[in-house]
Design a protein around this motif. Structure first.
Motif, PDB file in Angstrom:
ATOM      1  N   VAL A 126     111.810  -3.085  82.769  1.00  0.00           N
ATOM      2  CA  VAL A 126     110.612  -3.168  81.933  1.00  0.00           C
ATOM      3  C   VAL A 126     111.075  -3.473  80.515  1.00  0.00           C
ATOM      4  O   VAL A 126     111.902  -2.755  79.950  1.00  0.00           O
ATOM      5  N   ARG A 127     110.551  -4.548  79.958  1.00  0.00           N
ATOM      6  CA  ARG A 127     111.009  -4.997  78.645  1.00  0.00           C
ATOM      7  C   ARG A 127     110.247  -4.359  77.492  1.00  0.00           C
ATOM      8  O   ARG A 127     110.776  -4.194  76.406  1.00  0.00           O
ATOM      9  N   ASP A 128     108.982  -4.009  77.714  1.00  0.00           N
ATOM     10  CA  ASP A 128     108.209  -3.376  76.656  1.00  0.00           C
ATOM     11  C   ASP A 128     107.016  -2.667  77.265  1.00  0.00           C
ATOM     12  O   ASP A 128     106.564  -3.002  78.357  1.00  0.00           O
ATOM     13  N   MET A 129     106.538  -1.668  76.580  1.00  0.00           N
ATOM     14  CA  MET A 129     105.336  -0.943  76.971  1.00  0.00           C
ATOM     15  C   MET A 129     104.778  -0.276  75.725  1.00  0.00           C
ATOM     16  O   MET A 129     105.462  -0.207  74.697  1.00  0.00           O
ATOM     17  N   VAL A 130     103.546   0.178  75.785  1.00  0.00           N
ATOM     18  CA  VAL A 130     102.935   0.809  74.623  1.00  0.00           C
ATOM     19  C   VAL A 130     103.588   2.164  74.398  1.00  0.00           C
ATOM     20  O   VAL A 130     103.649   2.996  75.309  1.00  0.00           O
ATOM     21  N   ARG A 131     104.089   2.355  73.173  1.00  0.00           N
ATOM     22  CA  ARG A 131     104.730   3.615  72.787  1.00  0.00           C
ATOM     23  C   ARG A 131     104.178   4.006  71.429  1.00  0.00           C
ATOM     24  O   ARG A 131     104.230   3.237  70.490  1.00  0.00           O
ATOM     25  N   ILE A 132     103.656   5.223  71.340  1.00  0.00           N
ATOM     26  CA  ILE A 132     102.975   5.699  70.140  1.00  0.00           C
ATOM     27  C   ILE A 132     103.601   7.007  69.695  1.00  0.00           C
ATOM     28  O   ILE A 132     103.897   7.866  70.521  1.00  0.00           O
ATOM     29  N   SER A 133     103.783   7.146  68.388  1.00  0.00           N
ATOM     30  CA  SER A 133     104.179   8.456  67.861  1.00  0.00           C
ATOM     31  C   SER A 133     103.098   8.931  66.907  1.00  0.00           C
ATOM     32  O   SER A 133     102.435   8.134  66.245  1.00  0.00           O
ATOM     33  N   THR A 134     102.904  10.236  66.866  1.00  0.00           N
ATOM     34  CA  THR A 134     101.827  10.800  66.081  1.00  0.00           C
ATOM     35  C   THR A 134     102.253  12.150  65.507  1.00  0.00           C
ATOM     36  O   THR A 134     103.117  12.820  66.054  1.00  0.00           O
ATOM     37  N   ARG A 135     101.634  12.543  64.425  1.00  0.00           N
ATOM     38  CA  ARG A 135     101.900  13.858  63.828  1.00  0.00           C
ATOM     39  C   ARG A 135     101.016  14.933  64.451  1.00  0.00           C
ATOM     40  O   ARG A 135     101.136  16.087  64.116  1.00  0.00           O
ATOM     41  N   VAL A 136     100.103  14.590  65.323  1.00  0.00           N
ATOM     42  CA  VAL A 136      99.166  15.565  65.913  1.00  0.00           C
ATOM     43  C   VAL A 136      99.754  16.116  67.193  1.00  0.00           C
ATOM     44  O   VAL A 136     100.278  15.443  68.004  1.00  0.00           O
TER      45      VAL A 136
END
Length: 101
Positions: free
Chosen positions: A91-101
């Motif tokens: 897998v070359r890319d996927m949605v990745r999110i970082s958050t302070r919550v």
């Protein structure tokens, strides 16, 4: 969504109050996705579980790292780099999110 501009405002169940993304940080096919969220609650949790062979993760999932994103100062570096789990080799890319919550 407009095709121009450096920033994109994101909204949805993971960002009910909105979030901002640099357009150049994502390929167009990753700007509008629906999928399960695989949540890591901290950098420690990420380190312990991301490469666990039993991690329930698929290529169309969204990886979420809580309590590690930027706080809002201009030029502040991203605090939470999310690697793609080893079990998703190829897998070359996927949605990745970082958050302070």
């Amino acid at each position: 969504m407009q095709d121009k501009g450096a920033l994109v405002v994101l909204r949805g169940s993971l960002a009910p109050e909105g979030a901002v993304l640099k357009r150049s940080a994502a390929t167009p096919d990753l700007l509008n996705v629906t999928g399960r969220a695989v949540v890591f609650t901290s950098l420690h949790d990420l380190a312990e579980r991301v490469d666990d062979p039993d991690l329930d993760v698929r290529p169309d999932d969204v990886l979420v790292l809580q309590n590690a994103g930027p706080v809002g100062r201009a030029g502040m570096p991203e605090a939470g780099y999310l690697p793609i789990p080893r079990k998703l080799a190829g897998v070359r890319d996927m949605v990745r999110i970082s958050t302070r919550v």
